[in-house]
Design a protein around this motif. Sequence first.
Motif, PDB file in Angstrom:
ATOM      1  N   ILE A 101    -118.227 -58.157  97.646  1.00 42.73           N
ATOM      2  CA  ILE A 101    -118.366 -57.611  98.995  1.00 42.73           C
ATOM      3  C   ILE A 101    -117.440 -56.415  99.176  1.00 42.73           C
ATOM      4  CG2 ILE A 101    -117.989 -58.099 101.437  1.00 42.73           C
ATOM      5  CD1 ILE A 101    -118.851 -60.971 100.877  1.00 42.73           C
ATOM      6  N   GLY A 102    -116.208 -56.519  98.699  1.00 46.47           N
ATOM      7  CA  GLY A 102    -115.279 -55.397  98.797  1.00 46.47           C
ATOM      8  C   GLY A 102    -115.752 -54.186  98.011  1.00 46.47           C
ATOM      9  N   PHE A 103    -116.286 -54.441  96.811  1.00 45.52           N
ATOM     10  CA  PHE A 103    -116.813 -53.343  95.996  1.00 45.52           C
ATOM     11  C   PHE A 103    -117.998 -52.679  96.686  1.00 45.52           C
ATOM     12  CE2 PHE A 103    -119.342 -51.617  92.466  1.00 45.52           C
ATOM     13  CZ  PHE A 103    -118.381 -50.892  91.782  1.00 45.52           C
ATOM     14  N   GLY A 104    -118.859 -53.495  97.309  1.00 43.04           N
ATOM     15  CA  GLY A 104    -120.002 -52.941  98.032  1.00 43.04           C
ATOM     16  C   GLY A 104    -119.573 -52.107  99.229  1.00 43.04           C
ATOM     17  N   GLY A 105    -118.548 -52.571  99.953  1.00 41.83           N
ATOM     18  CA  GLY A 105    -118.047 -51.791 101.085  1.00 41.83           C
ATOM     19  C   GLY A 105    -117.476 -50.455 100.650  1.00 41.83           C
ATOM     20  N   GLN A 106    -116.727 -50.471  99.547  1.00 38.87           N
ATOM     21  CA  GLN A 106    -116.172 -49.215  99.030  1.00 38.87           C
ATOM     22  C   GLN A 106    -117.286 -48.279  98.584  1.00 38.87           C
ATOM     23  OE1 GLN A 106    -113.529 -49.807  95.727  1.00 38.87           O
ATOM     24  NE2 GLN A 106    -112.898 -47.658  95.637  1.00 38.87           N
ATOM     25  N   LEU A 107    -118.331 -48.827  97.983  1.00 42.13           N
ATOM     26  CA  LEU A 107    -119.446 -48.002  97.529  1.00 42.13           C
ATOM     27  C   LEU A 107    -120.180 -47.368  98.710  1.00 42.13           C
ATOM     28  CD1 LEU A 107    -121.351 -47.008  95.303  1.00 42.13           C
ATOM     29  CD2 LEU A 107    -122.550 -49.208  95.444  1.00 42.13           C
ATOM     30  N   ILE A 108    -120.426 -48.153  99.753  1.00 42.07           N
ATOM     31  CA  ILE A 108    -121.100 -47.614 100.936  1.00 42.07           C
ATOM     32  C   ILE A 108    -120.250 -46.530 101.582  1.00 42.07           C
ATOM     33  CG2 ILE A 108    -121.892 -48.187 103.262  1.00 42.07           C
ATOM     34  CD1 ILE A 108    -122.688 -50.941 102.195  1.00 42.07           C
ATOM     35  N   GLU A 109    -118.953 -46.728 101.641  1.00 42.04           N
ATOM     36  CA  GLU A 109    -118.060 -45.728 102.221  1.00 42.04           C
ATOM     37  C   GLU A 109    -118.139 -44.409 101.459  1.00 42.04           C
ATOM     38  OE1 GLU A 109    -113.267 -45.116 103.177  1.00 42.04           O
ATOM     39  OE2 GLU A 109    -113.997 -46.851 102.049  1.00 42.04           O
ATOM     40  N   ILE A 110    -118.135 -44.482 100.144  1.00 47.15           N
ATOM     41  CA  ILE A 110    -118.207 -43.252  99.342  1.00 47.15           C
ATOM     42  C   ILE A 110    -119.562 -42.575  99.513  1.00 47.15           C
ATOM     43  CG2 ILE A 110    -118.226 -42.374  96.975  1.00 47.15           C
ATOM     44  CD1 ILE A 110    -116.127 -44.427  96.274  1.00 47.15           C
ATOM     45  N   CYS A 111    -120.639 -43.373  99.555  1.00 41.79           N
ATOM     46  CA  CYS A 111    -121.973 -42.787  99.741  1.00 41.79           C
ATOM     47  C   CYS A 111    -122.069 -42.052 101.074  1.00 41.79           C
ATOM     48  CB  CYS A 111    -123.037 -43.881  99.652  1.00 41.79           C
ATOM     49  SG  CYS A 111    -123.269 -44.589  98.014  1.00 41.79           S
ATOM     50  N   LEU A 112    -121.525 -42.631 102.121  1.00 39.57           N
ATOM     51  CA  LEU A 112    -121.547 -41.972 103.434  1.00 39.57           C
ATOM     52  C   LEU A 112    -120.674 -40.724 103.437  1.00 39.57           C
ATOM     53  CD1 LEU A 112    -121.359 -45.072 105.824  1.00 39.57           C
ATOM     54  CD2 LEU A 112    -123.364 -43.683 105.243  1.00 39.57           C
ATOM     55  N   ALA A 113    -119.579 -40.754 102.669  1.00 42.54           N
ATOM     56  CA  ALA A 113    -118.667 -39.605 102.645  1.00 42.54           C
ATOM     57  C   ALA A 113    -119.296 -38.407 101.946  1.00 42.54           C
ATOM     58  CB  ALA A 113    -117.356 -39.991 101.959  1.00 42.54           C
ATOM     59  N   ILE A 114    -120.050 -38.645 100.870  1.00 45.49           N
ATOM     60  CA  ILE A 114    -120.613 -37.523 100.111  1.00 45.49           C
ATOM     61  C   ILE A 114    -122.014 -37.144 100.595  1.00 45.49           C
ATOM     62  CG2 ILE A 114    -119.282 -38.231  98.091  1.00 45.49           C
ATOM     63  CD1 ILE A 114    -121.873 -39.230  96.841  1.00 45.49           C
ATOM     64  N   PHE A 115    -122.579 -37.945 101.518  1.00 50.48           N
ATOM     65  CA  PHE A 115    -123.935 -37.646 101.974  1.00 50.48           C
ATOM     66  C   PHE A 115    -124.008 -36.276 102.626  1.00 50.48           C
ATOM     67  CE2 PHE A 115    -127.269 -37.791 105.253  1.00 50.48           C
ATOM     68  CZ  PHE A 115    -128.360 -38.100 104.460  1.00 50.48           C
ATOM     69  N   TRP A 116    -122.944 -35.904 103.360  1.00 47.72           N
ATOM     70  CA  TRP A 116    -122.940 -34.625 104.074  1.00 47.72           C
ATOM     71  C   TRP A 116    -122.369 -33.503 103.217  1.00 47.72           C
ATOM     72  CZ3 TRP A 116    -125.820 -35.442 108.109  1.00 47.72           C
ATOM     73  CH2 TRP A 116    -125.827 -36.708 108.710  1.00 47.72           C
ATOM     74  N   GLN A 117    -122.102 -33.759 101.949  1.00 50.26           N
ATOM     75  CA  GLN A 117    -121.535 -32.736 101.056  1.00 50.26           C
ATOM     76  C   GLN A 117    -122.409 -32.619  99.802  1.00 50.26           C
ATOM     77  OE1 GLN A 117    -117.220 -33.093 100.522  1.00 50.26           O
ATOM     78  NE2 GLN A 117    -117.211 -34.674 102.129  1.00 50.26           N
ATOM     79  N   PRO A 118    -123.501 -31.885  99.869  1.00 52.83           N
ATOM     80  CA  PRO A 118    -124.426 -31.798  98.721  1.00 52.83           C
ATOM     81  C   PRO A 118    -123.768 -31.310  97.438  1.00 52.83           C
ATOM     82  CG  PRO A 118    -125.423 -30.874 100.697  1.00 52.83           C
ATOM     83  CD  PRO A 118    -123.990 -31.139 101.027  1.00 52.83           C
ATOM     84  N   ARG A 119    -122.696 -30.538  97.534  1.00 52.46           N
ATOM     85  CA  ARG A 119    -122.052 -30.038  96.322  1.00 52.46           C
ATOM     86  C   ARG A 119    -121.429 -31.173  95.509  1.00 52.46           C
ATOM     87  NH1 ARG A 119    -116.560 -29.712  96.929  1.00 52.46           N
ATOM     88  NH2 ARG A 119    -115.730 -30.034  99.045  1.00 52.46           N
TER      89      ARG A 119
END
Length: 374
Positions: A132-150
Amino acid sequence: MSSAGELKVEGNRLVLSGNWTLPHYADLRSRISAVHIDTSSVFDKTNLEEIDQLDTAGASLLVELFGVRGIKQLISTDAAMSRERRDMINIVIQSLDNDATPESQAGFDVRVSLARMGRRIVHAVNQLMLLIGFGGQLIEICLAIFWQPRRWRVTSFVAHLHQTGLNALPIVALLSFLVGAVVAFLGATVLEDFGATIYTVNLVAFSFLREFGVMLAAILVAGRTASAYTAQIGSMKANEEVDAIRTLGLSPMELLVVPRVMAMVVALPILALTGMVSGIVGGSLVCIVSLDIALPQILHILQERIGVIHFYVGISKAPVFAFVIAMIGCLEGFKTRGSAQSVGEHTTSAVVQSIFMVILLDSIAAIFFMEMGW
């Protein structure tokens, strides 16, 4: 020159003396093998005060001589023993406990069984919390880079999509086709007794649209791709490539995990759709050849009697299965400890956990959709 360790019986007392150290290990081992006594009847009259020097080799011989229970009771009742020697013996006991316990315990012990079960439950809960912790960290990173296409790893994503999706299409299609044919044969055999063989088409369509299509694809992906993710990341960790990525100031999660998870999330719905179509085709072929049901009639049943809601129910589970499978595969890769044996163990664990989670989530989803009336 240091004196070798001694082991002898004086009346109702076991006398241990000398140096119980590694240079005298072989001699002491032969002496222990030659002495035939019931240590449970004499260890209460024994102490370790006369032993001049003791190291871990000698301590392991004491565990072998008295057993785990006996040596624990001996050091707990010996008030004159130094704290350093007692700590060293306890460390040796802990390291040998797994091997010594089956020999020192006879028969079935309820407490030991309950303790073993408790340890397994605690381990399973810890694994779930880590996931669950790994999944939360993964979702956080996905949301962080979603607005940064580079920061998107498009090349890595396409490569993993090709490996996960395109390369798996033939085996998913073939297996689903064969399972569809088997389901049609079994359905026709049962429905023939009621004169309702025409409903074999409904049975195949319902089963593959709601369950079999996505389940077969997910299980195949769990065995084929989750293991590959674990082996790839585990090998990189064993070669210290993951540490090198961190040294360069890059995020292993962003570089290694996100492209794999996104590729799986995109690929599995496509594979599930392929499995649905292939399974229905396999079942329809059996209906045409064995049950004399015409193709236009099959198409009419699929169009008029099979609601599109069943397709939505089945395909909606694919992204969830994909996310969990990819996450487990990557997490097990990061948990490897750097040896080839560890990579193999965690690869096996990734496959088992992925298949278990797919079946568990599918059961929960089936109950949910049934209660919702979908």
